[in-house]
Structures are given as C-alpha cells and as structure tokens.
Design an enzyme around this catalytic site. Structure first.
Site, PDB file in Angstrom:
ATOM      1  N   GLU A  30     -11.852 -40.932 -25.626  1.00 41.86           N
ATOM      2  CA  GLU A  30     -10.595 -41.690 -25.701  1.00 41.86           C
ATOM      3  C   GLU A  30      -9.640 -41.334 -24.558  1.00 41.86           C
ATOM      4  OE1 GLU A  30      -7.356 -40.664 -27.083  1.00 41.86           O
ATOM      5  OE2 GLU A  30      -7.846 -38.545 -27.233  1.00 41.86           O
TER       6      GLU A  30
ATOM      7  N   GLY B  24      -8.752 -51.277 -25.394  1.00 37.34           N
ATOM      8  CA  GLY B  24      -8.991 -51.280 -23.948  1.00 37.34           C
ATOM      9  C   GLY B  24     -10.485 -51.277 -23.657  1.00 37.34           C
TER      10      GLY B  24
ATOM     11  N   HIS C 211     -13.450 -57.364 -28.298  1.00 36.04           N
ATOM     12  CA  HIS C 211     -13.014 -57.557 -29.685  1.00 36.04           C
ATOM     13  C   HIS C 211     -11.513 -57.304 -29.848  1.00 36.04           C
ATOM     14  CE1 HIS C 211     -12.632 -57.196 -33.964  1.00 36.04           C
ATOM     15  NE2 HIS C 211     -12.311 -55.923 -33.875  1.00 36.04           N
TER      16      HIS C 211
ATOM     17  N   HIS D 105      -9.652 -51.243 -36.937  1.00 36.07           N
ATOM     18  CA  HIS D 105      -8.658 -50.501 -36.148  1.00 36.07           C
ATOM     19  C   HIS D 105      -7.347 -50.366 -36.939  1.00 36.07           C
ATOM     20  CE1 HIS D 105      -9.870 -49.320 -32.136  1.00 36.07           C
ATOM     21  NE2 HIS D 105      -8.614 -49.264 -31.733  1.00 36.07           N
TER      22      HIS D 105
ATOM     23  N   GLY E 201      -5.822 -43.127 -32.578  1.00 37.22           N
ATOM     24  CA  GLY E 201      -6.717 -42.205 -33.266  1.00 37.22           C
ATOM     25  C   GLY E 201      -7.824 -42.882 -34.049  1.00 37.22           C
TER      26      GLY E 201
ATOM     27  N   GLY F 284     -10.715 -44.229 -32.946  1.00 42.48           N
ATOM     28  CA  GLY F 284     -12.032 -43.766 -32.490  1.00 42.48           C
ATOM     29  C   GLY F 284     -12.350 -42.399 -33.078  1.00 42.48           C
ATOM     30  N   ARG F 285     -11.403 -41.482 -32.916  1.00 45.22           N
ATOM     31  CA  ARG F 285     -11.638 -40.111 -33.389  1.00 45.22           C
ATOM     32  C   ARG F 285     -11.807 -40.063 -34.910  1.00 45.22           C
ATOM     33  NH1 ARG F 285      -6.411 -37.923 -30.786  1.00 45.22           N
ATOM     34  NH2 ARG F 285      -6.034 -40.152 -30.594  1.00 45.22           N
ATOM     35  N   THR F 286     -10.969 -40.816 -35.614  1.00 48.33           N
ATOM     36  CA  THR F 286     -11.073 -40.820 -37.083  1.00 48.33           C
ATOM     37  C   THR F 286     -12.424 -41.392 -37.514  1.00 48.33           C
ATOM     38  OG1 THR F 286      -8.685 -41.083 -37.239  1.00 48.33           O
ATOM     39  CG2 THR F 286      -9.952 -41.589 -39.214  1.00 48.33           C
TER      40      THR F 286
HETATM   41  N1  ATP Z   1     -16.321 -53.687 -29.227  1.00 48.34           N
HETATM   42  C1  ATP Z   1     -15.748 -52.804 -30.050  1.00 48.34           C
HETATM   43  N2  ATP Z   1     -15.610 -53.103 -31.363  1.00 48.34           N
HETATM   44  C2  ATP Z   1     -15.038 -52.231 -32.201  1.00 48.34           C
HETATM   45  N3  ATP Z   1     -14.584 -51.012 -31.833  1.00 48.34           N
HETATM   46  C3  ATP Z   1     -14.701 -50.682 -30.551  1.00 48.34           C
HETATM   47  C4  ATP Z   1     -15.297 -51.536 -29.595  1.00 48.34           C
HETATM   48  N4  ATP Z   1     -15.286 -50.907 -28.393  1.00 48.34           N
HETATM   49  C5  ATP Z   1     -14.721 -49.724 -28.605  1.00 48.34           C
HETATM   50  N5  ATP Z   1     -14.342 -49.545 -29.880  1.00 48.34           N
HETATM   51  C6  ATP Z   1     -13.726 -48.374 -30.534  1.00 48.34           C
HETATM   52  O1  ATP Z   1     -12.393 -48.308 -30.141  1.00 48.34           O
HETATM   53  C7  ATP Z   1     -12.065 -46.994 -29.677  1.00 48.34           C
HETATM   54  C8  ATP Z   1     -11.091 -47.095 -28.540  1.00 48.34           C
HETATM   55  O2  ATP Z   1     -10.013 -47.904 -28.900  1.00 48.34           O
HETATM   56  P1  ATP Z   1      -8.513 -47.362 -28.806  1.00 48.34           P
HETATM   57  O3  ATP Z   1      -8.291 -46.744 -27.480  1.00 48.34           O
HETATM   58  O4  ATP Z   1      -7.571 -48.375 -29.338  1.00 48.34           O
HETATM   59  O5  ATP Z   1      -8.692 -46.247 -29.892  1.00 48.34           O
HETATM   60  P2  ATP Z   1      -7.572 -45.371 -30.495  1.00 48.34           P
HETATM   61  O6  ATP Z   1      -7.023 -45.924 -31.741  1.00 48.34           O
HETATM   62  O7  ATP Z   1      -6.627 -44.982 -29.412  1.00 48.34           O
HETATM   63  O8  ATP Z   1      -8.457 -44.146 -30.967  1.00 48.34           O
HETATM   64  P3  ATP Z   1      -8.700 -42.841 -30.181  1.00 48.34           P
HETATM   65  O9  ATP Z   1      -7.354 -42.422 -29.646  1.00 48.34           O
HETATM   66  O10 ATP Z   1      -9.288 -41.896 -31.153  1.00 48.34           O
HETATM   67  O11 ATP Z   1      -9.675 -43.265 -29.141  1.00 48.34           O
HETATM   68  C9  ATP Z   1     -13.392 -46.419 -29.221  1.00 48.34           C
HETATM   69  O12 ATP Z   1     -13.410 -45.033 -29.348  1.00 48.34           O
HETATM   70  C10 ATP Z   1     -14.390 -47.075 -30.139  1.00 48.34           C
HETATM   71  O13 ATP Z   1     -14.576 -46.298 -31.297  1.00 48.34           O
HETATM   72 MG    MG Z   2      -5.985 -43.385 -28.392  1.00 46.77          MG
END
Ligand code: ATP
Ligand code: MG
Length: 315
Positions: free
Chosen positions: A49, A133, A137, A180, A185, A187-189
């Site tokens: 992330e 990012g 999706h 989402h 968090g 991805g980490r969760t």
């Molecule tokens: N095509 C996709 N469909 C669904 N989820 C996805 C896809 N591509 C990536 N992700 C998920 O989205 C996460 C990244 O999105 P984002 O940066 O919004 O996460 P976040 O909420 O900030 O979580 P973290 O900070 O733990 O990464 C990736 O770690 C992955 O788990």
């Molecule tokens: Mg993040």
C-alpha cells in the site's frame, strides 16, 4: 470444489495434515517462525500500500523501536499498528472459536490497523465514495456499504460449511476489498481477515508478497469480473508457501528434507524444460513458490507431479 484445482486442494490438505501430525509443535521453533512471518507480513502488506520501509527497517522499527532517518513518521506508525493487529489476531486464534467472522471483529481489526494514522475513522465505515489507485474497479456507493457488509457476513456464514477454507478465505479477501468499506486500510485489513480464517483452520500465516503486487492487482481485477479462479489459486499458492516453510523448519532432521532449487537446475534431471516447469508452477499444478523473482521447486515435487499424471492417465 469450484475455484481450486483438485490437485492443489489435495496438496494443501496433505501438507496441513502433515503439519498437524507434528503437533504439539516445538514451542521455540514455532515462536521463531511466527516472529519471522509477522515481520515479513507487516513489511509486505504495508509495502503493497505504499509504505517505504524495507524488510530490515521494519524489523528494526518493531524489534528495536528504532526510527529510520529520512522515512516518514506515518510509515513507522503503520508498521507498529500492523504488528499490533497481528498480535491481536494471534490472541483471537488462541482463544477463539473456529470459522467465525463478524462486523464487530472486522471493525476491531481495522481500529488497530489505523489507530495511529487515522484515529477519526478507525473502525468506522466510510461516508463518501472512494476510488482504488491503479484499479479499474470503483467501489460501491458509501450509502450501500452497511448493507453490503451485512450481506458479506451472511454469505460467509452460509458458505463456510460448503467451501474449502482456502477458497473461503480468498473470496472473503476479494469481496472485502471490492466493497472497500473504510477510507483507508482496506488492503491491510483484508489480508488480516483472510489470515484469521486460514489460521482458525490451522494454517500458518500467509503473505501476499510486495514482489507479486502486479500479479495481485491483475488477479483481483479478474475476480471483479467474477473470474475467481486465478485469484483463488494465487492465494492458495501463498498458503502452500507458508506450509512448506513450516514443514521444512519443523520436520525432524532425521527425516529427509526436500531441497528447493531454481527451475533451470531441476529441469536438467527431468523430462521437462524449465519453461514448461514454469508454466506448471504458475498454474499451481506443480508444488513451487517464488524466491525473489525466481520460481523454485524440488526434484521430489516433480516426481510427484509425474506420478499424478500417470494416475490420471490410468483412470
Ligand atoms: N481490481 C481490484 N478490485 C478490488 N480490490 C482491489 C483491486 N485492485 C486492488 N485492490 C485492493 O485495493 C487495495 C488498494 O486500495 P487503496 O489504496 O484504496 O487501499 P486502502 O484502503 O488505502 O488500504 P491500504 O492502505 O491497506 O492499502 C489493494 O491493496 C488491494 O487489496
Ligand atoms: Mg491506504
């Protein structure tokens, strides 16, 4: 078994059984393995992330309480929060029931994951829309999140009796990041939730490697289109890797251990080319995992694959 190749399922089950047959596991060795995996997962999950700490720096921040010059404070706090969340997970496994999941538990884990970096939203679903990012999706509208999360738990309660636990864990992972539900968090969760399910079933901690980020995003995008096989297989391979590591470390030295070598080195003594072994490894048909950029396997694994092929032909 809709999403996982039977071959891979059999291997995972066999290896879990093998690990269980070694129980009670030697305490010191297991603690060492856990410490290692805990740091490795903290590094990988945070690095995916965007956290800039290296594996070594993550180790120093967590074990020595050091501050790394030139790296953001946030990255240090994320490392600590992730490590705490994993400790919480281990406590849950120690005392908890099998195969359980609830919104309360998800919020609890999320609270720990962002406790030092996003206190205001810790354990609370988002109230506006977000984008991911690097992904096509777009997560559902914030208004729908509470219902979708309720549906997720209902889905889990229903499917946990029907599905292989590795499939279940992988699908929860995808469904969760698809929704989402939080601002940060997610991805980490999701990695922690997946591991909660896996560890409740006796599997060791499984890690999505930073090195595999590209593939991880690719298979997630396929899952968005309801092509779940590649993602489930990807997760199953991370599970197998952890099982291999545990078995390799904990098997008594009197028993012969298998040696993992690069495919090019193994291919020489087999009827296959390194390229073909690479294909089998990627498809999950051959027991193999990646070390750095290279796939590795063992001579015995190739022999088992060949025997399996013969059996299939005989049927
Ligand atoms: N095509 C996709 N469909 C669904 N989820 C996805 C896809 N591509 C990536 N992700 C998920 O989205 C996460 C990244 O999105 P984002 O940066 O919004 O996460 P976040 O909420 O900030 O979580 P973290 O900070 O733990 O990464 C990736 O770690 C992955 O788990
Ligand atoms: Mg993040």
């Amino acid at each position: 078994m809709p999403y996982l190749d039977q071959n891979l399922v059999d291997r995972l089950d066999k290896k879990l059984k093998q690990l269980n047959s070694l129980r009670p596991l030697p305490k010191t060795a297991v603690e060492k393995l856990r410490d290692q995996l805990r740091i490795e997962m903290t590094y990988n999950s945070n690095a995916i992330e965007g956290n800039s700490l290296t594996l070594k720096e993550t180790f120093l921040v967590i074990n020595e309480g050091l501050t790394v010059k030139g790296k953001p404070l946030k990255d240090h706090l994320e490392a600590k929060d992730h490590y705490s969340a994993l400790s919480y997970l281990y406590e849950l496994i120690k005392h908890g029931k099998k195969n359980t999941l609830s919104e309360h538990l998800i919020k609890q884990i999320h609270t720990i994951i962002v406790q030092e970096t996003d206190k205001e939203w810790a354990g609370r679903y988002r109230n506006s829309n977000v984008i991911i990012g690097g992904a096509d999706h777009t997560p559902p509208d914030a208004l729908d999140v509470p219902t979708l999360m309720r549906d997720l738990i209902t889905w889990f309660s229903k499917e946990r009796k029907n599905m292989h636990v590795v499939e279940l864990a992988a699908l929860i992972h995808h469904k969760f990041v698809y929704i989402h539900p939080f601002f940060d968090g997610n991805g980490r969760t999701s990695h922690l939730l997946m591991n909660l399910i896996l560890m409740q079933a006796g599997f060791p901690l499984s890690i999505v490697l930073k090195n595999d980020r590209k593939k991880y995003y690719r298979v997630l995008a396929q899952a968005d289109k309801e092509q779940y096989e590649p993602f489930v297989r990807f997760i199953a391979q991370t599970v197998e890797h952890s099982l291999d590591l545990y078995l390799k470390t904990l098997t008594p030295t009197t028993k012969k251990r298998e040696t993992f070598l690069k495919l090019a080195d193994i291919a020489k003594d087999t009827p296959y080319s390194a390229k073909y072994l690479n294909l089998l490894a990627r498809q999950g048909k051959l027991e193999a995992h990646k070390e750095g950029r290279n796939w590795v396997t063992t001579q015995e694994a190739v022999e088992r694959y060949m025997k399996g092929r013969e059996r299939q032909r005989d049927v």
